[in-house]
Design an enzyme around this catalytic site. Structure first.
Site, PDB file in Angstrom:
ATOM      1  N   GLU A  29       0.707  -1.449  -0.036  1.00 43.04           N
ATOM      2  CA  GLU A  29       0.142   0.045  -0.010  1.00 43.04           C
ATOM      3  C   GLU A  29       0.897   1.207  -0.050  1.00 43.04           C
ATOM      4  OE1 GLU A  29      -3.524  -0.018   2.010  1.00 43.04           O
ATOM      5  OE2 GLU A  29      -3.115  -1.692   3.271  1.00 43.04           O
ATOM      6  N   ARG A  64       5.153   2.949  -1.347  1.00 44.57           N
ATOM      7  CA  ARG A  64       6.147   3.101  -2.563  1.00 44.57           C
ATOM      8  C   ARG A  64       7.222   2.216  -2.511  1.00 44.57           C
ATOM      9  NH1 ARG A  64       3.439   7.584  -1.340  1.00 44.57           N
ATOM     10  NH2 ARG A  64       4.736   7.991   0.350  1.00 44.57           N
ATOM     11  N   GLY A 100      -0.011   1.574   4.145  1.00 46.37           N
ATOM     12  CA  GLY A 100      -0.378   2.580   3.328  1.00 46.37           C
ATOM     13  C   GLY A 100       0.398   4.052   3.587  1.00 46.37           C
ATOM     14  N   SER A 158       6.985   4.866   2.443  1.00 47.79           N
ATOM     15  CA  SER A 158       7.799   5.022   1.536  1.00 47.79           C
ATOM     16  C   SER A 158       9.264   4.254   1.518  1.00 47.79           C
ATOM     17  CB  SER A 158       8.338   6.514   1.304  1.00 47.79           C
ATOM     18  OG  SER A 158       7.485   7.179   0.672  1.00 47.79           O
ATOM     19  N   ALA A 213       3.711   3.041  12.363  1.00 48.21           N
ATOM     20  CA  ALA A 213       3.287   4.076  11.502  1.00 48.21           C
ATOM     21  C   ALA A 213       3.719   5.529  11.826  1.00 48.21           C
ATOM     22  CB  ALA A 213       1.451   4.061  11.845  1.00 48.21           C
ATOM     23  N   GLY A 253      21.251   7.801   8.501  1.00 46.53           N
ATOM     24  CA  GLY A 253      21.675   8.535   9.664  1.00 46.53           C
ATOM     25  C   GLY A 253      21.032   8.663  10.856  1.00 46.53           C
ATOM     26  N   ARG A 295      10.128   2.628  16.833  1.00 44.84           N
ATOM     27  CA  ARG A 295       9.155   3.454  17.390  1.00 44.84           C
ATOM     28  C   ARG A 295       9.610   4.745  17.458  1.00 44.84           C
ATOM     29  NH1 ARG A 295       5.633   0.098  21.493  1.00 44.84           N
ATOM     30  NH2 ARG A 295       3.999   1.194  20.256  1.00 44.84           N
ATOM     31  N   SER A 320       6.140   8.596  22.302  1.00 43.40           N
ATOM     32  CA  SER A 320       5.449   9.455  22.108  1.00 43.40           C
ATOM     33  C   SER A 320       5.337  10.691  23.311  1.00 43.40           C
ATOM     34  CB  SER A 320       4.015   9.257  21.996  1.00 43.40           C
ATOM     35  OG  SER A 320       3.401   8.523  22.950  1.00 43.40           O
TER      36      SER A 320
END
Lengths: 395, 395, 395
Positions: free
Chosen positions: A265, A267, A282, A285, A324, A331, A371, A374
């Protein structure tokens, strides 16, 4: 005066011993599309079958038939392209004779092609010059559109491994065209006819403008491959069985693809490849070598999950997870707890793993969960505790 | 009684001196598509050629021909649209006579159009009412579908600069249609015929439902432009030569685009523009003015790299880099080291640069590298030390 | 011997009282596409009209007509599929007689379908076996392609709510095909004919390879819906009026969609749904249940903005904002200031809100603004102070 399969084998051996003979890397017969204004411009070559490091008997038949048809084949160059003449076809059929009755379905496709060409009705609109026999003897810089297509076929059919071919010169060789369905059209032809086409409501539906065609215009994928939108896979990409390509942000460039069942989903840029059982989420990249990177091809391991909108610019091992939104470039500084270091060392014996690593240090390290913490914004790595498993219904 | 080029010039001067004459901003002749049920509804206008602040001689010929054909042209309104009659064509051809022999290829296209229209065979299925002559006298709110298309053509052909035209009223003027190839179809017509079309296997392949057509349905791009999927560029976008639009997450809306060779793998939203030599990475988002932003158009400078999945909501200078995954909105707080401040001041004399800046403070600041420090989560800016250079093979 | 509307009603009541009669959940008549090689393989079912928990009179007529035509309808199974015979059509028309004169436009579509089928010219190329009458009596695991399509129609037409149907078995039931326009083609047929098709320039333009067709191949959307590229919406998705789907990174999977006017520039994965007035920004990902998540369907509230390249893996309330690039997964730790806790409690009475929450704790919490503090990297939540409002021009 029968000509048997044994006779055929003897004949092939004879040909292969001749001084002018050279075993090709790849070969095949193609129908070419020419420019509408410039008939000398080859815009596309469509091969019903390509041979790559295989079927040397057919190669010998073709080369010998060219010789018999009076063509001088220069096997000292890296590639050779020549129009298909009646004399060539007649010679091929003569030699292939013992195989003609069984040349059906998936068997003896080179034989089928010459039979089919010899029996084409006169009114197809095509001439001898629209069919080419194409040989690649050495994997050098691409010289002709026909050889460029032969290499792209070798990649997309899975006969040549990703990254194994020399594709230098391919952008310079292929022509930029407008595509109307599978048919390439010169932009200059559109310019010359724009007024008339537009006023009479006949301006064509152009689906793209590019040098490369689309994968699905040339390749029939395996039964369990899904490509939900044809523009998402460029010709020259390689998709292993079980691969699904979704229509959101996905894209697979030429000389890139999958090595097993993969959910795509995101590139997969030129030269990148993804291992079996992995999931490119999704908008994820995987950076390539053509634009904006340092030119090292990226490999993603097996059973690895690249989360939605993640970005990967360096090799990732097996059984890894990028959450996600996480970006791992060569680097990127990544912090590991002592516990994470121990846990990763346990399953990656002999690998150097420490509490502070760069993205590029993770090449060949398996079972990593990347990860962003957060609460601190720190990019961290730990032992992955979740198995990545594709949905069996979908692949 | 010859009519020479000098006579032509004199005639044009005469017309231009008449009291009713007004020099148009833009004009052209279009073929229109009408509703299948509602013939009064214009669904699309296809111009073989548009004139924008140019070719005033042809404008005078057209206006004069309308007058001679008995049409009252109201040049006090912002736009004027009128069916093409035989009388109009006859008058045009009469006046254009000295140019007809040389009206070929890329020369005298307005002359070619009237010649072509005058010589169309009767059985084309089109009538006088399917061709319109269209003038825009003032850049006001759009009043008609034909004028809307003329403005979009001016943008997409590069004859009018991005953001230079008044496009107010365009959403209200254009009709939402199903598109079958280049042809717009009323949704109501589909509803009326759904049962019959579906039962007989003739339900059309609908490629989109929208008010705007696609760029490639109307515009022939420069030879070195590539658009790998037609849906990725809306009509009204502008692509400078050398621009490549990839088929992953890319999209260029109307009144947005590029001002030089640009690699586009991300979104250029309405009103945003990107300078020559820049690279909009895979999934990168340049925010626009239509949805969810504060309405200030975003400009990206030259030779700037917007990394994969980055997001830009404010102007960025030349020679800048946004790392993959970085988000710079107008209010984003960005931290700079003393060293970074000095280095950036050096190449941006006169600019206010400090250790704590907001995204919107970087307008016109060049050579900035935006990153997120992966050990602290801090969004930082520093002097970029890497030159952004597009791959010459690709543009 | 007239047969009036009252007679019709009496007859329906009679049928509905019969012991064999069972009220279906859904039913309709479809034209089916069969395999080119394997005629027993149903590749697609196209329904001009589907009935879902409605039009029980027509259901009774159809079931009775099957019985009169000598077909034994087994109403004890979850679904029933049968070819449309002349006898069936004759019986239907006989019973529908009082409604035939007024069966036009949007009225009495089931009557229109049988009338149309009865009057099809002989040379359409279709036979009785190409039309099927299909009933679903119980919402069980899907058994047939026809019933799978009937359920997908129920979802995409908005007659059944998203997530309300049992779609188990659908991947096993549908066949993977190449699609040429709206027409499914067996991959094996392509393989068998590849040589001939390619040599004669007749290889078809394949737009995708998938088990599911596209939404726009079966559904006519509301007048104010826009789908800028057909591949972006899979059949089985549901789009409420006013929804716009852009062609960049957008995608809406089956059993997913919108419940009001929504701007969609990102991914709505299978089982996810988005409330009225919300904006799914460019490249934003709403995770689904098919790949790489924990299987809990995600609901996005009303008037909520998911910023560009944001990622949402858990329910989000009304009037919320996720800043561009922000990721909120069920386990994401989110920090709130005391002030933010107070402000959110005020508008979310009774909800547990504290200074440290996980993503999944925000289910049903409205008015939250999720951000990443760009000076600390901390993911934070605060009271949103900006109203999310779609651009009225666009929806």
């Amino acid at each position: 005066m029968a000509f048997t399969k044994d006779d055929f084998k003897n004949k092939i051996e004879e040909i292969q011993k001749e001084s002018w003979y050279k075993q090709p890397l790849g070969f095949g017969i193609a129908r070419v599309d020419r420019g509408q204004l410039n008939k000398d411009k080859i815009l596309q070559a469509t091969f019903p079958v390509v041979n790559w490091k295989e079927n040397y008997g057919s190669a010998a038949v073709f080369l010998n038939a060219l010789k018999e048809a009076g063509i001088e084949v220069d096997t000292s160059k890296s590639e050779f392209v020549c129009s298909v003449s009646d004399a060539f076809l007649t010679s091929c059929i003569e030699t292939f004779r013992p195989y003609i009755p069984e040349a059906k379905g998936q068997d003896h496709k080179n034989v089928q092609i010459v039979s089919k060409l010899a029996s084409l009705p006169i009114d197809t609109g095509f001439t001898e010059d629209d069919y080419k026999v194409v040989f690649i003897f050495e994997d050098e810089t691409v010289q002709s559109v026909e050889a460029a297509y032969l290499k792209l076929y070798a990649l997309s059919s899975g006969k040549a491994a990703l990254r194994s071919l020399n594709l230098n010169g391919i952008f310079g060789t292929l022509h930029n065209c407008a595509w109307v369905g599978n048919k390439p059209v010169e932009l200059d032809w559109l310019r010359e006819n724009e007024i008339s086409l537009k006023l009479t409501g006949k301006y064509p539906e152009i689906t793209m403008v590019d040098k490369f065609p689309r994968f699905l215009s040339h390749i029939i994928p395996a039964d369990n491959v899904r490509i939900l939108e044809t523009s998402k896979v460029r010709f020259g990409a390689q998709l292993a069985g079980g691969t699904t390509v979704m229509p959101g942000a996905a894209y697979i460039n030429f000389n890139a693809g999958t090595e097993g069942a993969v959910m795509v989903e995101g590139r997969i840029s030129s030269s990148a490849k993804v291992g079996a059982g992995s999931d490119v989420g999704g908008g994820a990249s995987i950076l390539g070598v053509l634009s904006g990177t340092d030119g090292v091809p990226v490999t993603i391991g097996e059973n690895t999950l690249l989360g939605a909108n993640s970005c990967t610019g360096t090799a990732i091992g097996d059984g890894c997870i990028l959450d996600a939104g996480v970006t791992i470039l060569p680097g990127t500084k990544i912090t590991l707890s002592e516990k994470a270091v121990e846990a990763l060392k346990e399953i990656n014996p002999g690998k150097e793993i420490s509490t502070s690593m760069k993205g590029s240090d993770f090449q060949g390290v398996n079972g990593v969960h990347f990860r962003v913490n957060s609460t601190t914004g720190q990019t961290i790595a730990m032992r992955s505790t979740r198995e990545v498993k594709l949905n069996a219904d979908l692949h």
